[in-house]
Design a protein around this motif. Structure first.
Motif, PDB file in Angstrom:
ATOM      1  N   PHE A   2       0.892  -1.385   0.016  1.00  0.00           N
ATOM      2  CA  PHE A   2       0.055   0.059   0.244  1.00  0.00           C
ATOM      3  C   PHE A   2       0.915   1.058   0.149  1.00  0.00           C
ATOM      4  CE2 PHE A   2      -2.242  -3.403   2.054  1.00  0.00           C
ATOM      5  CZ  PHE A   2      -3.708  -3.208   1.544  1.00  0.00           C
ATOM      6  N   SER A   3       0.631   2.238  -0.879  1.00  0.00           N
ATOM      7  CA  SER A   3       1.256   3.347  -0.713  1.00  0.00           C
ATOM      8  C   SER A   3       0.338   4.809  -1.007  1.00  0.00           C
ATOM      9  CB  SER A   3       2.399   3.332  -1.862  1.00  0.00           C
ATOM     10  OG  SER A   3       1.995   3.206  -3.355  1.00  0.00           O
ATOM     11  N   ILE A   4       0.769   5.638  -1.083  1.00  0.00           N
ATOM     12  CA  ILE A   4       0.204   7.015  -1.461  1.00  0.00           C
ATOM     13  C   ILE A   4       0.411   7.485  -2.740  1.00  0.00           C
ATOM     14  CG2 ILE A   4      -0.333   9.325  -0.928  1.00  0.00           C
ATOM     15  CD1 ILE A   4      -2.064   7.440   0.933  1.00  0.00           C
ATOM     16  N   ARG A   5      -0.523   7.852  -3.721  1.00  0.00           N
ATOM     17  CA  ARG A   5      -0.116   8.504  -4.796  1.00  0.00           C
ATOM     18  C   ARG A   5      -0.542   9.944  -4.797  1.00  0.00           C
ATOM     19  NH1 ARG A   5       0.061   4.248  -9.861  1.00  0.00           N
ATOM     20  NH2 ARG A   5       1.806   2.889  -8.854  1.00  0.00           N
ATOM     21  N   LEU A   6       0.190  10.816  -5.487  1.00  0.00           N
ATOM     22  CA  LEU A   6      -0.375  12.296  -5.641  1.00  0.00           C
ATOM     23  C   LEU A   6      -0.777  12.318  -6.909  1.00  0.00           C
ATOM     24  CD1 LEU A   6      -0.338  14.797  -3.996  1.00  0.00           C
ATOM     25  CD2 LEU A   6       1.967  15.231  -4.901  1.00  0.00           C
ATOM     26  N   ARG A   7      -2.085  12.858  -7.039  1.00  0.00           N
ATOM     27  CA  ARG A   7      -2.783  13.220  -8.155  1.00  0.00           C
ATOM     28  C   ARG A   7      -2.524  14.593  -8.449  1.00  0.00           C
ATOM     29  NH1 ARG A   7      -7.952   9.808  -9.540  1.00  0.00           N
ATOM     30  NH2 ARG A   7      -7.895  11.115 -11.362  1.00  0.00           N
ATOM     31  N   ASP A   8      -2.293  15.024  -9.580  1.00  0.00           N
ATOM     32  CA  ASP A   8      -2.346  16.409 -10.014  1.00  0.00           C
ATOM     33  C   ASP A   8      -3.479  17.101  -9.966  1.00  0.00           C
ATOM     34  OD1 ASP A   8       0.365  16.430 -10.069  1.00  0.00           O
ATOM     35  OD2 ASP A   8       0.675  15.979 -12.204  1.00  0.00           O
ATOM     36  N   ARG A  30      -5.502  19.174  -6.274  1.00  0.00           N
ATOM     37  CA  ARG A  30      -4.516  18.121  -6.139  1.00  0.00           C
ATOM     38  C   ARG A  30      -4.881  17.355  -5.006  1.00  0.00           C
ATOM     39  NH1 ARG A  30       2.026  19.842  -5.516  1.00  0.00           N
ATOM     40  NH2 ARG A  30       2.559  17.783  -4.632  1.00  0.00           N
ATOM     41  N   LYS A  31      -4.771  16.022  -4.938  1.00  0.00           N
ATOM     42  CA  LYS A  31      -5.063  15.305  -3.801  1.00  0.00           C
ATOM     43  C   LYS A  31      -4.122  13.879  -3.616  1.00  0.00           C
ATOM     44  CE  LYS A  31      -8.965  13.340  -6.436  1.00  0.00           C
ATOM     45  NZ  LYS A  31     -10.153  13.103  -6.458  1.00  0.00           N
ATOM     46  N   LYS A  32      -4.129  13.317  -2.532  1.00  0.00           N
ATOM     47  CA  LYS A  32      -3.460  12.056  -2.349  1.00  0.00           C
ATOM     48  C   LYS A  32      -4.625  11.141  -2.499  1.00  0.00           C
ATOM     49  CE  LYS A  32      -0.208  14.183   0.566  1.00  0.00           C
ATOM     50  NZ  LYS A  32       0.414  14.176   2.031  1.00  0.00           N
TER      51      LYS A  32
END
Length: 92
Positions: free
Chosen positions: A51-57, A74-76
């Motif tokens: 599991f990880s966090i991705r940053l969406r522009d 922008r959100k994680k």
């Protein structure tokens, strides 16, 4: 499988755990994963995945009803990638 079904299976497969204790174990695991992700950490369970966090522009989208342009900030987002062993089990 739901969380309650997972608790049920855990309590049935382990004689030392009753339902309440099994629920505590499941909640502790889920809370630990969630807290690690909130802290920006990656959680890896060998053979299962990570599991990880991705940053969406930030982006622009359109409201389908009105057609007006909507700005999306922008959100994680949480991301899960399966491990090799789990992928092989599912595909066999």
């Amino acid at each position: 499988m739901t969380k309650s079904e997972l608790v049920e299976r855990l309590s049935l497969s382990n004689d030392e755990l009753n339902k309440k204790e099994a629920e505590l174990v499941v909640n502790t695991i889920f809370d630990s994963i969630g807290n690690a992700l909130v802290g920006g950490d990656r959680v890896e369970i060998r053979g299962f995945g990570y599991f990880s966090i991705r940053l969406r522009d930030a982006r622009e989208a359109r409201n389908p009803k009105s057609g007006e342009v909507v700005k999306i900030p922008r959100k994680k987002t949480p991301f899960f990638k399966t491990g090799k062993e789990l992928r092989e089990r599912v595909n066999s």
